[in-house]
Each structure stands twice: as structure tokens, then as C-alpha cells.
Design a protein around this motif. Structure first.
Motif, PDB file in Angstrom:
ATOM      1  N   MET A 189       0.852  -1.176   0.000  1.00 46.31           N
ATOM      2  CA  MET A 189       0.000   0.000   0.000  1.00 46.31           C
ATOM      3  C   MET A 189       0.896   1.238   0.000  1.00 46.31           C
ATOM      4  N   ASN A 190       0.694   2.079  -0.964  1.00 45.63           N
ATOM      5  CA  ASN A 190       1.553   3.257  -1.014  1.00 45.63           C
ATOM      6  C   ASN A 190       0.985   4.360  -0.105  1.00 45.63           C
ATOM      7  N   GLU A 191       1.713   5.432  -0.039  1.00 47.50           N
ATOM      8  CA  GLU A 191       1.397   6.503   0.912  1.00 47.50           C
ATOM      9  C   GLU A 191       0.074   7.198   0.575  1.00 47.50           C
ATOM     10  N   LYS A 192      -0.200   7.415  -0.709  1.00 45.98           N
ATOM     11  CA  LYS A 192      -1.431   8.101  -1.103  1.00 45.98           C
ATOM     12  C   LYS A 192      -2.668   7.272  -0.745  1.00 45.98           C
ATOM     13  N   GLU A 193      -2.604   5.975  -0.946  1.00 45.08           N
ATOM     14  CA  GLU A 193      -3.732   5.112  -0.594  1.00 45.08           C
ATOM     15  C   GLU A 193      -3.935   5.078   0.919  1.00 45.08           C
ATOM     16  N   GLN A 194      -2.854   5.088   1.655  1.00 46.23           N
ATOM     17  CA  GLN A 194      -2.944   5.084   3.109  1.00 46.23           C
ATOM     18  C   GLN A 194      -3.562   6.395   3.604  1.00 46.23           C
ATOM     19  N   ILE A 195      -3.159   7.516   3.024  1.00 46.83           N
ATOM     20  CA  ILE A 195      -3.733   8.814   3.394  1.00 46.83           C
ATOM     21  C   ILE A 195      -5.215   8.846   3.042  1.00 46.83           C
ATOM     22  N   ARG A 196      -5.592   8.329   1.871  1.00 49.53           N
ATOM     23  CA  ARG A 196      -6.996   8.294   1.459  1.00 49.53           C
ATOM     24  C   ARG A 196      -7.822   7.439   2.422  1.00 49.53           C
ATOM     25  N   GLN A 197      -7.239   6.321   2.859  1.00 51.44           N
ATOM     26  CA  GLN A 197      -7.943   5.452   3.794  1.00 51.44           C
ATOM     27  C   GLN A 197      -8.141   6.160   5.137  1.00 51.44           C
ATOM     28  N   TYR A 198      -7.120   6.853   5.614  1.00 47.79           N
ATOM     29  CA  TYR A 198      -7.247   7.593   6.874  1.00 47.79           C
ATOM     30  C   TYR A 198      -8.291   8.699   6.762  1.00 47.79           C
ATOM     31  N   LEU A 199      -8.329   9.369   5.616  1.00 39.75           N
ATOM     32  CA  LEU A 199      -9.322  10.419   5.424  1.00 39.75           C
ATOM     33  C   LEU A 199     -10.740   9.845   5.401  1.00 39.75           C
ATOM     34  N   GLN A 200     -10.925   8.679   4.795  1.00 38.51           N
ATOM     35  CA  GLN A 200     -12.235   8.037   4.780  1.00 38.51           C
ATOM     36  C   GLN A 200     -12.649   7.631   6.193  1.00 38.51           C
ATOM     37  N   LEU A 201     -11.702   7.093   6.957  1.00 41.53           N
ATOM     38  CA  LEU A 201     -12.006   6.723   8.344  1.00 41.53           C
ATOM     39  C   LEU A 201     -12.367   7.954   9.178  1.00 41.53           C
ATOM     40  N   PHE A 202     -11.630   9.041   8.963  1.00 43.63           N
ATOM     41  CA  PHE A 202     -11.914  10.275   9.698  1.00 43.63           C
ATOM     42  C   PHE A 202     -13.278  10.833   9.316  1.00 43.63           C
ATOM     43  N   ASP A 203     -13.599  10.778   8.028  1.00 45.71           N
ATOM     44  CA  ASP A 203     -14.899  11.248   7.554  1.00 45.71           C
ATOM     45  C   ASP A 203     -16.026  10.417   8.175  1.00 45.71           C
ATOM     46  N   ARG A 204     -15.842   9.111   8.226  1.00 49.40           N
ATOM     47  CA  ARG A 204     -16.854   8.237   8.825  1.00 49.40           C
ATOM     48  C   ARG A 204     -17.002   8.518  10.323  1.00 49.40           C
ATOM     49  N   LEU A 205     -15.879   8.753  10.995  1.00 49.21           N
ATOM     50  CA  LEU A 205     -15.916   9.096  12.413  1.00 49.21           C
ATOM     51  C   LEU A 205     -16.680  10.395  12.642  1.00 49.21           C
ATOM     52  N   CYS A 206     -16.432  11.407  11.813  1.00 48.52           N
ATOM     53  CA  CYS A 206     -17.117  12.690  11.946  1.00 48.52           C
ATOM     54  C   CYS A 206     -18.622  12.545  11.718  1.00 48.52           C
ATOM     55  N   GLU A 207     -19.017  11.750  10.730  1.00 54.59           N
ATOM     56  CA  GLU A 207     -20.432  11.538  10.470  1.00 54.59           C
ATOM     57  C   GLU A 207     -21.110  10.837  11.638  1.00 54.59           C
TER      58      GLU A 207
END
Length: 70
Positions: free
Chosen positions: A1-19
Motif C-alpha cells: 500500500m503506497n502513501e497516497k492510498e494510506q492517506i486516502r484510507q485515513y481520510l475516509q475513516l476520519f470522515d466516517r468518524l465525523c459523520e
């Protein structure tokens, strides 16, 4: 998993947490507002008022003032 995919995954998790946190907060606020309305309405019912507010029982009872130096 490269860095961009890892950042995208963290952003999705953060977005889900915020919702989810927003839904929980909204539900808690609606629940507390409904309780506020219920208890305020209950204070207007004479036979229910002593159960809601124990301070109402003290209405008109004089306080014995001890050690008061005027």
C-alpha cells in the motif's frame, strides 16, 4: 500500500468518524431538548410538580437564620 492510498484510507475513516459523531451529537441534543420540554411542562401540572422539583415543597417555608449578624 503506497502513501497516497494510506492517506486516502485515513481520510475516509476520519470522515466516517465525523459523520457518526455528528449523528450521536444530534441525537443527544434532540433527546435533551425533548426532556427539557417535558420537565418544563411537568412543572405546570400541580400534582406532578412536587415529584419533579423538590424545591417546590419549600415554597413559603421560612428559613431559620442562625448566626446572622445584621
Amino acid at each position: 500500500m503506497n502513501e497516497k492510498e494510506q492517506i486516502r484510507q485515513y481520510l475516509q475513516l476520519f470522515d466516517r468518524l465525523c459523520e457518526q459523531a455528528g449523528k450521536i451529537t444530534k441525537g443527544a441534543l434532540i433527546f435533551l431538548f425533548a426532556l427539557l420540554i417535558f420537565f418544563q411542562a411537568a412543572l405546570h401540572i400541580d400534582w406532578l410538580r412536587p415529584f419533579v422539583s423538590p424545591v417546590d415543597r419549600l415554597d413559603g417555608v421560612p428559613v431559620i437564620e442562625r448566626n446572622v449578624k445584621d
